[in-house]
Scaffold this motif. Structure first.
Motif, PDB file in Angstrom:
ATOM      1  N   VAL A 148      -4.450  28.074  17.168  1.00 37.83           N
ATOM      2  CA  VAL A 148      -3.090  27.556  17.031  1.00 37.83           C
ATOM      3  C   VAL A 148      -2.936  27.102  15.584  1.00 37.83           C
ATOM      4  N   THR A 149      -1.999  27.672  14.881  1.00 36.24           N
ATOM      5  CA  THR A 149      -1.875  27.402  13.446  1.00 36.24           C
ATOM      6  C   THR A 149      -0.800  26.377  13.101  1.00 36.24           C
ATOM      7  N   SER A 150       0.033  26.027  14.076  1.00 33.17           N
ATOM      8  CA  SER A 150       1.067  25.022  13.813  1.00 33.17           C
ATOM      9  C   SER A 150       1.443  24.325  15.110  1.00 33.17           C
ATOM     10  N   LEU A 151       1.986  23.136  14.984  1.00 36.53           N
ATOM     11  CA  LEU A 151       2.404  22.387  16.157  1.00 36.53           C
ATOM     12  C   LEU A 151       3.615  23.055  16.797  1.00 36.53           C
ATOM     13  N   PRO A 152       3.678  23.048  18.121  1.00 37.89           N
ATOM     14  CA  PRO A 152       4.851  23.637  18.775  1.00 37.89           C
ATOM     15  C   PRO A 152       6.093  22.797  18.500  1.00 37.89           C
ATOM     16  N   PRO A 153       7.272  23.377  18.610  1.00 34.52           N
ATOM     17  CA  PRO A 153       8.509  22.610  18.388  1.00 34.52           C
ATOM     18  C   PRO A 153       8.576  21.397  19.309  1.00 34.52           C
ATOM     19  N   GLU A 154       9.141  20.322  18.813  1.00 42.44           N
ATOM     20  CA  GLU A 154       9.172  19.063  19.551  1.00 42.44           C
ATOM     21  C   GLU A 154       9.917  19.181  20.874  1.00 42.44           C
ATOM     22  N   GLU A 155      10.884  20.075  20.938  1.00 44.65           N
ATOM     23  CA  GLU A 155      11.696  20.174  22.149  1.00 44.65           C
ATOM     24  C   GLU A 155      11.019  20.998  23.248  1.00 44.65           C
ATOM     25  N   THR A 156       9.870  21.591  22.958  1.00 45.91           N
ATOM     26  CA  THR A 156       9.176  22.394  23.963  1.00 45.91           C
ATOM     27  C   THR A 156       8.359  21.498  24.885  1.00 45.91           C
ATOM     28  N   ALA A 157       7.562  22.125  25.742  1.00 52.49           N
ATOM     29  CA  ALA A 157       6.764  21.394  26.727  1.00 52.49           C
ATOM     30  C   ALA A 157       5.821  20.404  26.048  1.00 52.49           C
ATOM     31  N   PRO A 158       5.371  19.378  26.776  1.00 54.02           N
ATOM     32  CA  PRO A 158       4.448  18.389  26.204  1.00 54.02           C
ATOM     33  C   PRO A 158       3.190  19.048  25.651  1.00 54.02           C
ATOM     34  N   CYS A 159       2.694  18.497  24.557  1.00 52.10           N
ATOM     35  CA  CYS A 159       1.512  19.064  23.894  1.00 52.10           C
ATOM     36  C   CYS A 159       0.551  17.952  23.518  1.00 52.10           C
ATOM     37  N   ILE A 160      -0.726  18.162  23.811  1.00 54.19           N
ATOM     38  CA  ILE A 160      -1.789  17.240  23.401  1.00 54.19           C
ATOM     39  C   ILE A 160      -2.609  17.929  22.322  1.00 54.19           C
TER      40      ILE A 160
END
Length: 308
Positions: free
Chosen positions: A143-155
């Motif tokens: 994973v090279t970048s954080l997912p968009p803030e509006e997408t599903a929760p991410c840890i």
């Protein structure tokens, strides 16, 4: 007597409870101890998980195994005594059916009051349990970048050896770069030990004698310290910063702080009398089993940057 309360999960709140209610997939970046434990606990609550781990497509400078939950330094998870802070934390984790604790107990090696594991068997077992979970999808990709803030929760559980591209993405939020200082934990072969000198004993006879002890007299210790003080070390790599954790100092750094520093640290001899003399040696190197076969031993407290 008061009413007994069952041990269970605290009710989640806010966005977390929305996720539970909707069964929205939670993304986890990083398949180390934290990422694996998070995936396990979330899936136990009936929520699907997508776990990303970049191995084996890409390895960090410290990782070697393809499996998840790889221990890259010591095979010890520290004290298992519930009267200590780290031991109490383990007890709390067990009450939550911790994947880490359950698997560690299944692959425990003799280590007195500490909880140490056969690192290879431990890592493979955790990988197998997660792979068999119907609610956990594992993707072997970077994973090279954080997912968009509006997408599903991410840890984000990628640890201090996060890849450079993801680190840059994290820095847009944190403003700081992650720091990592790598050191090796030396391992010796059991066949190389002279058991006429080495003796088995736990400090103050507080356990069944899980540790092997290599005694030194004053002359041997001083020669050892002299060699440490002049030993070559591996230069810092691009991903490293020379910031030390005081509870896990490289042995040569201890030596640089004073000749007797190791003797009051990992080489402390008190409570370990040599059966040949009945007295505590001047210093001692303790060895802890590295695997279930006891074919290799870890030098306790001997993290180092020395070349070999």
């Amino acid at each position: 007597m008061g009413e007994k309360k069952s041990v269970g999960y605290h009710l989640p709140t806010g966005k977390a409870i929305d996720t539970l209610m909707s069964k929205q997939t939670v993304t986890i970046i990083g398949g180390g101890l934290a990422g694996c434990e998070a995936a396990w606990q979330i899936s136990r609550m009936g929520v699907p998980v997508h776990l990303h781990e970049m191995k084996p497509k890409r390895f960090s400078p410290a990782h070697e195994m393809e499996s998840l939950a790889e221990l890259v330094c010591s095979n010890s998870l520290r004290s298992d005594d519930p009267s200590s802070a780290v031991g109490l934390l383990k007890e709390e984790m067990r009450k939550f059916s911790s994947l880490t604790m359950t698997t560690a107990m299944e692959h425990r090696v003799p280590a007195g009051k500490a909880l140490a594991v056969d690192r290879n068997a431990f890592s493979l077992a955790i990988s197998k349990k997660l792979e068999e979970s119907p609610l956990i999808q594992i993707s072997r990709d970077e994973v090279t970048s954080l997912p968009p803030e509006e997408t599903a929760p991410c840890i984000v559980a990628s640890g201090p050896l996060t890849s450079e591209s993801l680190t840059q993405s994290l820095m847009t939020i944190t403003g700081k770069k992650l720091a990592f200082y790598d050191a090796i934990a030396p391992i010796v072969e059991a066949d190389s030990l002279d058991m006429e000198i080495v003796y088995r004993k736990s400090r103050y006879d507080s356990g069944p004698g899980d540790y092997l002890n290599c005694p030194m007299d004053r002359e041997e210790y001083q020669y050892f310290i002299e060699q440490l003080s002049t030993a070559q070390t591996v230069p810092l790599q691009g991903h490293e910063e020379q910031k030390y954790f005081e509870g896990c100092l490289p042995i040569e750094i201890m030596c640089a702080r004073g000749e007797n520093t190791p003797r009051f640290g990992p080489m402390k001899p008190v409570g370990l009398p040599d059966p040949r003399t009945g007295k505590d040696p001047y210093a001692v190197v303790q060895l802890r089993s590295e695997n279930l076969q006891c074919s290799h031993y870890n030098m306790v407290g001997f993290q180092t940057k020395m070349t070999y």
